[in-house]
Structure formats: structure tokens, C-alpha cells
Write a protein that holds these residues in place. Structure first.
Motif, PDB file in Angstrom:
ATOM      1  N   SER A 110      17.644  39.768   4.888  1.00  0.00           N
ATOM      2  CA  SER A 110      18.585  40.840   4.547  1.00  0.00           C
ATOM      3  C   SER A 110      19.647  40.997   5.617  1.00  0.00           C
ATOM      4  O   SER A 110      20.765  41.393   5.340  1.00  0.00           O
ATOM      5  N   GLY A 111      19.318  40.633   6.840  1.00  0.00           N
ATOM      6  CA  GLY A 111      20.267  40.847   7.927  1.00  0.00           C
ATOM      7  C   GLY A 111      21.392  39.839   7.984  1.00  0.00           C
ATOM      8  O   GLY A 111      22.548  40.189   8.180  1.00  0.00           O
ATOM      9  N   ARG A 112      21.052  38.572   7.789  1.00  0.00           N
ATOM     10  CA  ARG A 112      22.049  37.513   7.990  1.00  0.00           C
ATOM     11  C   ARG A 112      22.361  36.740   6.719  1.00  0.00           C
ATOM     12  O   ARG A 112      23.073  35.749   6.756  1.00  0.00           O
ATOM     13  N   GLY A 113      21.827  37.157   5.596  1.00  0.00           N
ATOM     14  CA  GLY A 113      22.153  36.457   4.356  1.00  0.00           C
ATOM     15  C   GLY A 113      21.560  35.067   4.316  1.00  0.00           C
ATOM     16  O   GLY A 113      20.524  34.792   4.927  1.00  0.00           O
ATOM     17  N   LEU A 114      22.225  34.178   3.613  1.00  0.00           N
ATOM     18  CA  LEU A 114      21.735  32.809   3.401  1.00  0.00           C
ATOM     19  C   LEU A 114      22.378  31.897   4.446  1.00  0.00           C
ATOM     20  O   LEU A 114      23.603  31.789   4.510  1.00  0.00           O
ATOM     21  N   VAL A 115      21.551  31.243   5.242  1.00  0.00           N
ATOM     22  CA  VAL A 115      22.051  30.459   6.364  1.00  0.00           C
ATOM     23  C   VAL A 115      21.455  29.053   6.332  1.00  0.00           C
ATOM     24  O   VAL A 115      20.250  28.896   6.141  1.00  0.00           O
ATOM     25  N   HIS A 116      22.314  28.074   6.556  1.00  0.00           N
ATOM     26  CA  HIS A 116      21.873  26.680   6.625  1.00  0.00           C
ATOM     27  C   HIS A 116      21.075  26.458   7.902  1.00  0.00           C
ATOM     28  O   HIS A 116      21.479  26.881   8.985  1.00  0.00           O
ATOM     29  N   LEU A 117      19.918  25.800   7.778  1.00  0.00           N
ATOM     30  CA  LEU A 117      19.087  25.526   8.947  1.00  0.00           C
ATOM     31  C   LEU A 117      19.209  24.088   9.407  1.00  0.00           C
ATOM     32  O   LEU A 117      19.474  23.817  10.583  1.00  0.00           O
ATOM     33  N   ILE A 118      19.000  23.164   8.497  1.00  0.00           N
ATOM     34  CA  ILE A 118      18.926  21.767   8.901  1.00  0.00           C
ATOM     35  C   ILE A 118      19.111  20.889   7.677  1.00  0.00           C
ATOM     36  O   ILE A 118      18.774  21.281   6.559  1.00  0.00           O
ATOM     37  N   LEU A 119      19.647  19.705   7.893  1.00  0.00           N
ATOM     38  CA  LEU A 119      19.865  18.734   6.828  1.00  0.00           C
ATOM     39  C   LEU A 119      19.217  17.425   7.249  1.00  0.00           C
ATOM     40  O   LEU A 119      19.349  16.999   8.391  1.00  0.00           O
ATOM     41  N   ILE A 120      18.529  16.791   6.308  1.00  0.00           N
ATOM     42  CA  ILE A 120      17.949  15.479   6.578  1.00  0.00           C
ATOM     43  C   ILE A 120      18.410  14.522   5.490  1.00  0.00           C
ATOM     44  O   ILE A 120      18.388  14.858   4.306  1.00  0.00           O
ATOM     45  N   ARG A 121      18.875  13.377   5.885  1.00  0.00           N
ATOM     46  CA  ARG A 121      19.403  12.412   4.929  1.00  0.00           C
ATOM     47  C   ARG A 121      18.286  11.521   4.402  1.00  0.00           C
ATOM     48  O   ARG A 121      17.230  11.398   5.010  1.00  0.00           O
ATOM     49  N   SER A 122      18.554  10.874   3.300  1.00  0.00           N
ATOM     50  CA  SER A 122      17.505  10.103   2.624  1.00  0.00           C
ATOM     51  C   SER A 122      17.007   8.922   3.457  1.00  0.00           C
ATOM     52  O   SER A 122      15.896   8.454   3.254  1.00  0.00           O
ATOM     53  N   ASN A 123      17.811   8.468   4.421  1.00  0.00           N
ATOM     54  CA  ASN A 123      17.373   7.348   5.257  1.00  0.00           C
ATOM     55  C   ASN A 123      16.742   7.817   6.569  1.00  0.00           C
ATOM     56  O   ASN A 123      16.461   7.009   7.452  1.00  0.00           O
ATOM     57  N   GLU A 124      16.529   9.115   6.696  1.00  0.00           N
ATOM     58  CA  GLU A 124      15.868   9.662   7.884  1.00  0.00           C
ATOM     59  C   GLU A 124      14.458  10.097   7.531  1.00  0.00           C
ATOM     60  O   GLU A 124      14.189  10.508   6.395  1.00  0.00           O
ATOM     61  N   ARG A 125      13.567  10.059   8.501  1.00  0.00           N
ATOM     62  CA  ARG A 125      12.175  10.450   8.254  1.00  0.00           C
ATOM     63  C   ARG A 125      11.842  11.779   8.946  1.00  0.00           C
ATOM     64  O   ARG A 125      10.960  12.516   8.490  1.00  0.00           O
ATOM     65  N   GLU A 126      12.520  12.045  10.057  1.00  0.00           N
ATOM     66  CA  GLU A 126      12.199  13.256  10.805  1.00  0.00           C
ATOM     67  C   GLU A 126      13.451  13.717  11.533  1.00  0.00           C
ATOM     68  O   GLU A 126      14.267  12.908  11.971  1.00  0.00           O
ATOM     69  N   LYS A 127      13.565  15.040  11.671  1.00  0.00           N
ATOM     70  CA  LYS A 127      14.705  15.592  12.375  1.00  0.00           C
ATOM     71  C   LYS A 127      14.287  16.882  13.058  1.00  0.00           C
ATOM     72  O   LYS A 127      13.469  17.638  12.524  1.00  0.00           O
ATOM     73  N   HIS A 128      14.868  17.128  14.237  1.00  0.00           N
ATOM     74  CA  HIS A 128      14.527  18.322  14.992  1.00  0.00           C
ATOM     75  C   HIS A 128      15.781  19.138  15.255  1.00  0.00           C
ATOM     76  O   HIS A 128      16.869  18.602  15.428  1.00  0.00           O
ATOM     77  N   SER A 129      15.587  20.454  15.296  1.00  0.00           N
ATOM     78  CA  SER A 129      16.658  21.347  15.706  1.00  0.00           C
ATOM     79  C   SER A 129      16.010  22.576  16.334  1.00  0.00           C
ATOM     80  O   SER A 129      15.472  23.431  15.632  1.00  0.00           O
ATOM     81  N   GLY A 130      16.032  22.637  17.646  1.00  0.00           N
ATOM     82  CA  GLY A 130      15.383  23.760  18.334  1.00  0.00           C
ATOM     83  C   GLY A 130      13.899  23.814  18.006  1.00  0.00           C
ATOM     84  O   GLY A 130      13.168  22.850  18.206  1.00  0.00           O
TER      85      GLY A 130
END
Lengths: 114, 114
Positions: free
Chosen positions: B39-59
Motif C-alpha cells: 500500500s505504501g509504494r504501489g507496484l514496484v519492479h524487483l528483478i528481471l531474469i532472461r530466458s538464457n539465465e539460470r540465476e540472478k541476484h539483487s541485494g
């Protein structure tokens, strides 16, 4: 700080009224979207604009129209509001170029049609 | 377009614990995106992973993608009360008339208790 703003957070209208929802983005994005979000139905695309004066129907365009006269502004119009259009309306923008670009959302407009 | 199906529907944990939520989809994708809504920040993008990737980190976020199983998972480590939100996955198809649009399911409601 990137920003998508919507003209109203809450709106109450009567059946049959013409309703305008405004969305403005300050990121110079080419693509803009209008979605509605409903419990049990998730997020659904109403209309999409890939550039100024360009528009494409989404999954549920019936009862809606849109206008994109300037790059930063995308308007959603309910020609004759009905109770089944009571919903949360979300506007989003995205940079052109790659399908993977993230979408930036506005805070939403909760519309109630009585 | 296709909709991701998040699992579980609700998750309740204590602050400091890890939270894992899963997403399944039906057809091949260009990328998969995770979003958070509160409710505070609405809808926010967190992370995107592409079809040729297996794992991704962000913080504190770690996303995996298994295209053979058509599934993805989002791990939030060392959770905080501020992580309390609904989490949505959005599998994105490329090309055609999809415009890379987002379609959300019901999401996973995460509650982190202080």
C-alpha cells in the motif's frame, strides 16, 4: 527519481458518467500501458500505446478508449461508466527497445462506480 | 500472453528468516519479471531474469529460472517487516501482439512479523 503519476487516488462516479483517468510520466518513455487489477482476476491489460497517437487494444478494451496526444501523457476514458468497471486502475510506462525493460507503475486510481 | 501462477498463496514468517516463493508458467518466455506491491509504494519492479539465465541476484533477492520446468523462484534472505507485501511474477513473451505486456496472477502475500 523516476515518476509515473495518476490524476486521482480515489474516484467515485455514477453509472453512465464519462470518466477520464490521466497518467503522466517524466521518463521520456515511448510505451505506456493501462491495466486494471481485480481480486481473483489479477492484472489485465486494457490498452497499450507504443508512441504518441498510437494505441493498441489489450485483453479487455470493451467500454474503454484511450488518448495519447503527448509523449508524457496517456489518458483512459470510460465512455459511459458501469458498475462492472469498479476497479483499481494502474498506469505504467516502459522504455522502448527490448521486451525485457521493466515497467514503472503509477500509484493507481481506485474507481468506484455507483 | 500468459499468466504466472504464484505459490504459496500466503506466507507468514519471522523477521530474519528467509522467504521463498515460486512461479510456474505454461509457454516459452523471453524473460520473467518479479514485482512487489504494497500500500505504501504501489507496484514496484524487483528483478528481471532472461530466458538464457539460470540465476540472478539483487541485494537480498535471489531469483532462479528453470525453463525446462517452466518455473522460477524468488528468495528473500534475512527478511524484514518492510518486505511485507504481495509478490507477483510476470512471464513475458516476445514478439507478436504481446508488446511484452505483463499479466499477473493472484500473487503470494508475504507477511513478515517483527
Amino acid at each position: 527519481d523516476v515518476k509515473v503519476t495518476q490524476s486521482s487516488r480515489y474516484l467515485v462516479k455514477r453509472t453512465g458518467e464519462k470518466v477520464f483517468l490521466e497518467c503522466v510520466q517524466d521518463m521520456d518513455h515511448e510505451n505506456m500501458f493501462w491495466y486494471r487489477q481485480d481480486p481473483g482476476l489479477g492484472l489485465r491489460l486494457i490498452y497499450f500505446s507504443y508512441d504518441v497517437k498510437m494505441k493498441e487494444k489489450g485483453d479487455i478494451p470493451e467500454g474503454y478508449s484511450v488518448s495519447r496526444e503527448k509523449k508524457e501523457r496517456f489518458s483512459l476514458i470510460l465512455e459511459s461508466a458501469s458498475t462492472n468497471q469498479t476497479s483499481m486502475y494502474l498506469c505504467a510506462s516502459r522504455a522502448q527497445g527490448r521486451w525485457g525493460n521493466e515497467q514503472f507503475f503509477g500509484p493507481g486510481t481506485r474507481l468506484t462506480v455507483l | 500472453s500468459q499468466q504466472g501462477e504464484e505459490d504459496p498463496q500466503a506466507l507468514s514468517i519471522q523477521e530474519g528468516e528467509n522467504a521463498t516463493m515460486n512461479c510456474s508458467y505454461k509457454t516459452s518466455i523471453n524473460n520473467l519479471q518479479w514485482y512487489r506491491q504494497n500500500s505504501g509504494r504501489g507496484l514496484v519492479h524487483l528483478i528481471l531474469i532472461r530466458s538464457n539465465e539460470r540465476e540472478k541476484h539483487s541485494g537480498r533477492l535471489r531469483v532462479t529460472l528453470d525453463t525446462s520446468k517452466k518455473s522460477s523462484s524468488l528468495l528473500i534472505t534475512a527478511s524484514r517487516a518492510a518486505d511485507t507485501a504481495s509478490y507477483f511474477c510476470a512471464p513475458v513473451n516476445a514478439g507478436g501482439t504481446s508488446y511484452g505486456k505483463l499479466t499477473f496472477g493472484q500473487g503470494t502475500i508475504l507477511t513478515v512479523h517483527p
